[in-house]
Design a protein around this motif. Structure first.
Motif, PDB file in Angstrom:
ATOM      1  N   VAL A   5       0.855  -1.177   0.000  1.00  0.00           N
ATOM      2  CA  VAL A   5       0.000   0.000   0.000  1.00  0.00           C
ATOM      3  C   VAL A   5       0.898   1.235   0.000  1.00  0.00           C
ATOM      4  CG1 VAL A   5      -1.764   1.277   1.283  1.00  0.00           C
ATOM      5  CG2 VAL A   5      -1.806  -1.236   1.252  1.00  0.00           C
ATOM      6  N   SER A   6       0.668   2.144  -0.944  1.00  0.00           N
ATOM      7  CA  SER A   6       1.445   3.381  -1.030  1.00  0.00           C
ATOM      8  C   SER A   6       0.527   4.569  -0.802  1.00  0.00           C
ATOM      9  CB  SER A   6       2.095   3.514  -2.422  1.00  0.00           C
ATOM     10  OG  SER A   6       2.961   2.441  -2.660  1.00  0.00           O
ATOM     11  N   VAL A   7       1.003   5.525  -0.022  1.00  0.00           N
ATOM     12  CA  VAL A   7       0.207   6.708   0.304  1.00  0.00           C
ATOM     13  C   VAL A   7       1.018   7.941  -0.048  1.00  0.00           C
ATOM     14  CG1 VAL A   7      -1.083   7.924   2.100  1.00  0.00           C
ATOM     15  CG2 VAL A   7      -0.792   5.430   2.244  1.00  0.00           C
ATOM     16  N   PHE A   8       0.428   8.812  -0.859  1.00  0.00           N
ATOM     17  CA  PHE A   8       1.040  10.098  -1.199  1.00  0.00           C
ATOM     18  C   PHE A   8       0.736  11.066  -0.066  1.00  0.00           C
ATOM     19  CE2 PHE A   8       0.902  14.305  -3.098  1.00  0.00           C
ATOM     20  CZ  PHE A   8       2.116  14.335  -3.771  1.00  0.00           C
ATOM     21  N   LEU A   9       1.782  11.634   0.514  1.00  0.00           N
ATOM     22  CA  LEU A   9       1.592  12.510   1.675  1.00  0.00           C
ATOM     23  C   LEU A   9       2.207  13.879   1.444  1.00  0.00           C
ATOM     24  CD1 LEU A   9       2.568  10.140   4.624  1.00  0.00           C
ATOM     25  CD2 LEU A   9       0.278  10.938   4.021  1.00  0.00           C
ATOM     26  N   GLU A  10       1.456  14.905   1.792  1.00  0.00           N
ATOM     27  CA  GLU A  10       2.044  16.238   1.847  1.00  0.00           C
ATOM     28  C   GLU A  10       3.061  16.232   2.976  1.00  0.00           C
ATOM     29  OE1 GLU A  10      -1.313  18.865   2.514  1.00  0.00           O
ATOM     30  OE2 GLU A  10      -2.476  17.305   1.558  1.00  0.00           O
ATOM     31  N   LYS A  12       3.796  17.636   5.678  1.00  0.00           N
ATOM     32  CA  LYS A  12       3.310  18.507   6.745  1.00  0.00           C
ATOM     33  C   LYS A  12       3.350  17.756   8.064  1.00  0.00           C
ATOM     34  CE  LYS A  12      -0.159  21.184   4.199  1.00  0.00           C
ATOM     35  NZ  LYS A  12      -1.609  21.430   4.099  1.00  0.00           N
ATOM     36  N   SER A  13       3.582  18.493   9.106  1.00  0.00           N
ATOM     37  CA  SER A  13       3.593  17.899  10.426  1.00  0.00           C
ATOM     38  C   SER A  13       2.255  17.217  10.716  1.00  0.00           C
ATOM     39  CB  SER A  13       3.863  18.990  11.467  1.00  0.00           C
ATOM     40  OG  SER A  13       3.853  18.444  12.750  1.00  0.00           O
ATOM     41  N   GLY A  14       2.324  16.006  11.183  1.00  0.00           N
ATOM     42  CA  GLY A  14       1.127  15.280  11.597  1.00  0.00           C
ATOM     43  C   GLY A  14       0.515  14.377  10.547  1.00  0.00           C
ATOM     44  N   ARG A  15       0.929  14.474   9.287  1.00  0.00           N
ATOM     45  CA  ARG A  15       0.305  13.657   8.225  1.00  0.00           C
ATOM     46  C   ARG A  15       0.594  12.166   8.417  1.00  0.00           C
ATOM     47  NH1 ARG A  15      -3.936  14.646   5.660  1.00  0.00           N
ATOM     48  NH2 ARG A  15      -3.278  13.877   3.636  1.00  0.00           N
ATOM     49  N   LEU A  16       1.817  11.836   8.779  1.00  0.00           N
ATOM     50  CA  LEU A  16       2.148  10.433   9.007  1.00  0.00           C
ATOM     51  C   LEU A  16       1.330   9.883  10.185  1.00  0.00           C
ATOM     52  CD1 LEU A  16       3.794   7.900   8.403  1.00  0.00           C
ATOM     53  CD2 LEU A  16       5.632   8.854   9.830  1.00  0.00           C
ATOM     54  N   ALA A  17       1.198  10.687  11.210  1.00  0.00           N
ATOM     55  CA  ALA A  17       0.398  10.261  12.370  1.00  0.00           C
ATOM     56  C   ALA A  17      -1.056  10.019  11.962  1.00  0.00           C
ATOM     57  CB  ALA A  17       0.473  11.311  13.475  1.00  0.00           C
ATOM     58  N   GLU A  18      -1.592  10.856  11.076  1.00  0.00           N
ATOM     59  CA  GLU A  18      -2.975  10.669  10.620  1.00  0.00           C
ATOM     60  C   GLU A  18      -3.145   9.325   9.906  1.00  0.00           C
ATOM     61  OE1 GLU A  18      -4.486  13.995   8.357  1.00  0.00           O
ATOM     62  OE2 GLU A  18      -3.340  15.377   9.612  1.00  0.00           O
ATOM     63  N   VAL A  19      -2.180   8.981   9.069  1.00  0.00           N
ATOM     64  CA  VAL A  19      -2.235   7.691   8.369  1.00  0.00           C
ATOM     65  C   VAL A  19      -2.215   6.549   9.384  1.00  0.00           C
ATOM     66  CG1 VAL A  19      -0.981   6.107   6.842  1.00  0.00           C
ATOM     67  CG2 VAL A  19      -1.215   8.523   6.227  1.00  0.00           C
ATOM     68  N   CYS A  20      -1.263   6.620  10.301  1.00  0.00           N
ATOM     69  CA  CYS A  20      -1.122   5.538  11.283  1.00  0.00           C
ATOM     70  C   CYS A  20      -2.364   5.435  12.171  1.00  0.00           C
ATOM     71  CB  CYS A  20       0.124   5.766  12.126  1.00  0.00           C
ATOM     72  SG  CYS A  20       1.661   5.611  11.173  1.00  0.00           S
ATOM     73  N   GLN A  21      -2.923   6.565  12.549  1.00  0.00           N
ATOM     74  CA  GLN A  21      -4.128   6.538  13.384  1.00  0.00           C
ATOM     75  C   GLN A  21      -5.317   5.987  12.604  1.00  0.00           C
ATOM     76  OE1 GLN A  21      -4.146  10.644  14.563  1.00  0.00           O
ATOM     77  NE2 GLN A  21      -2.926  10.246  16.403  1.00  0.00           N
ATOM     78  N   ASP A  40       8.474  18.834  -0.347  1.00  0.00           N
ATOM     79  CA  ASP A  40       7.043  19.124  -0.413  1.00  0.00           C
ATOM     80  C   ASP A  40       6.128  17.933  -0.166  1.00  0.00           C
ATOM     81  OD1 ASP A  40       7.604  21.772  -1.041  1.00  0.00           O
ATOM     82  OD2 ASP A  40       7.732  21.304  -3.181  1.00  0.00           O
ATOM     83  N   PHE A  41       6.577  16.725  -0.499  1.00  0.00           N
ATOM     84  CA  PHE A  41       5.720  15.559  -0.351  1.00  0.00           C
ATOM     85  C   PHE A  41       6.554  14.310  -0.086  1.00  0.00           C
ATOM     86  CE2 PHE A  41       6.855  15.648  -4.802  1.00  0.00           C
ATOM     87  CZ  PHE A  41       7.101  14.322  -5.081  1.00  0.00           C
ATOM     88  N   GLY A  42       5.854  13.254   0.234  1.00  0.00           N
ATOM     89  CA  GLY A  42       6.511  11.978   0.461  1.00  0.00           C
ATOM     90  C   GLY A  42       5.622  10.843   0.014  1.00  0.00           C
ATOM     91  N   GLY A  62      -9.630  10.274   2.838  1.00  0.00           N
ATOM     92  CA  GLY A  62      -9.195  11.369   1.977  1.00  0.00           C
ATOM     93  C   GLY A  62      -7.744  11.287   1.522  1.00  0.00           C
ATOM     94  N   PHE A  63      -7.089  10.172   1.764  1.00  0.00           N
ATOM     95  CA  PHE A  63      -5.702  10.028   1.338  1.00  0.00           C
ATOM     96  C   PHE A  63      -5.636   9.525  -0.098  1.00  0.00           C
ATOM     97  CE2 PHE A  63      -5.521   9.611   5.952  1.00  0.00           C
ATOM     98  CZ  PHE A  63      -4.484  10.477   6.259  1.00  0.00           C
ATOM     99  N   SER A  64      -4.577   9.895  -0.803  1.00  0.00           N
ATOM    100  CA  SER A  64      -4.309   9.372  -2.134  1.00  0.00           C
ATOM    101  C   SER A  64      -3.528   8.073  -1.966  1.00  0.00           C
ATOM    102  CB  SER A  64      -3.500  10.398  -2.943  1.00  0.00           C
ATOM    103  OG  SER A  64      -3.214   9.876  -4.215  1.00  0.00           O
ATOM    104  N   VAL A  65      -4.147   6.955  -2.369  1.00  0.00           N
ATOM    105  CA  VAL A  65      -3.607   5.631  -2.056  1.00  0.00           C
ATOM    106  C   VAL A  65      -3.452   4.815  -3.330  1.00  0.00           C
ATOM    107  CG1 VAL A  65      -3.998   3.511  -0.722  1.00  0.00           C
ATOM    108  CG2 VAL A  65      -4.838   5.698   0.147  1.00  0.00           C
ATOM    109  N   GLY A  66      -2.392   4.033  -3.406  1.00  0.00           N
ATOM    110  CA  GLY A  66      -2.196   3.092  -4.495  1.00  0.00           C
ATOM    111  C   GLY A  66      -1.817   1.727  -3.956  1.00  0.00           C
ATOM    112  N   GLU A  67      -1.913   0.725  -4.812  1.00  0.00           N
ATOM    113  CA  GLU A  67      -1.557  -0.635  -4.412  1.00  0.00           C
ATOM    114  C   GLU A  67      -0.706  -1.232  -5.522  1.00  0.00           C
ATOM    115  OE1 GLU A  67      -4.210  -3.881  -2.202  1.00  0.00           O
ATOM    116  OE2 GLU A  67      -4.751  -3.631  -4.285  1.00  0.00           O
ATOM    117  N   THR A  68       0.423  -1.841  -5.156  1.00  0.00           N
ATOM    118  CA  THR A  68       1.311  -2.444  -6.142  1.00  0.00           C
ATOM    119  C   THR A  68       1.752  -3.824  -5.659  1.00  0.00           C
ATOM    120  OG1 THR A  68       3.200  -1.359  -5.114  1.00  0.00           O
ATOM    121  CG2 THR A  68       2.249  -0.274  -7.033  1.00  0.00           C
ATOM    122  N   SER A  69       2.192  -4.633  -6.600  1.00  0.00           N
ATOM    123  CA  SER A  69       2.720  -5.954  -6.276  1.00  0.00           C
ATOM    124  C   SER A  69       4.208  -5.849  -5.982  1.00  0.00           C
ATOM    125  CB  SER A  69       2.503  -6.905  -7.444  1.00  0.00           C
ATOM    126  OG  SER A  69       1.132  -7.084  -7.684  1.00  0.00           O
TER     127      SER A  69
END
Length: 142
Positions: A5-10, A12-21, A40-42, A62-69
């Protein structure tokens, strides 16, 4: 084949925590992860125990998510173990890799991403050299 699972993240402080939560609230357990970022992004790449649940709850959040093998490969947990396996792949372009937080029967587990076209040849090379590719079900339950 193991799904990543891949997530495009801005960046910004707290974005990783939002994904994990979000994952935690939906009962999704992270097995391995890596983050590649710029100013700017990760891109957060993860192996989780239930990728379909992760994709759905992150998209709903509301996250931009992708899935790859990807390939999850057992690597001898000794000095030179990774180098020995990588050298078997010759000219195959490994786009990226990262490791699990645990071992399987004393071996490290590394996630490889190669192009879709190269997957069959990589599987053949690893199999011919008795390098085990873990089934997806085993990877999700690590």
């Amino acid at each position: 084949m193991t799904k990543q699972v891949s997530v495009f993240l801005e960046n910004k402080s707290g974005r990783l925590a939002e994904v994990c939560q979000t994952l935690g609230k939906n009962g999704v357990n992270i097995r391995a992860l890596c983050i590649a970022d710029t100013s700017d992004f990760g891109i957060l790449r993860m192996i989780v125990d239930t990728p379909e649940v992760a994709v759905r709850c992150l998209r709903d959040g509301g996250f931009s998510v992708g899935e790859t093998s990807v390939l999850a490969v057992e690597i001898p947990d000794v000095p030179g173990g990774l180098g020995g396996v990588i050298s078997l792949l010759g000219n195959v372009n490994v786009e990226y890799m990262y490791a699990f937080f645990t071992t399987v029967e004393g071996n490290a587990v590394v996630v490889f991403r190669v192009s879709e076209e190269e997957i069959p040849s990589v599987v053949e090379i690893l199999g011919r050299n008795n390098i085990r590719i873990l089934p997806a079900e085993d990877v999700y339950s690590l």
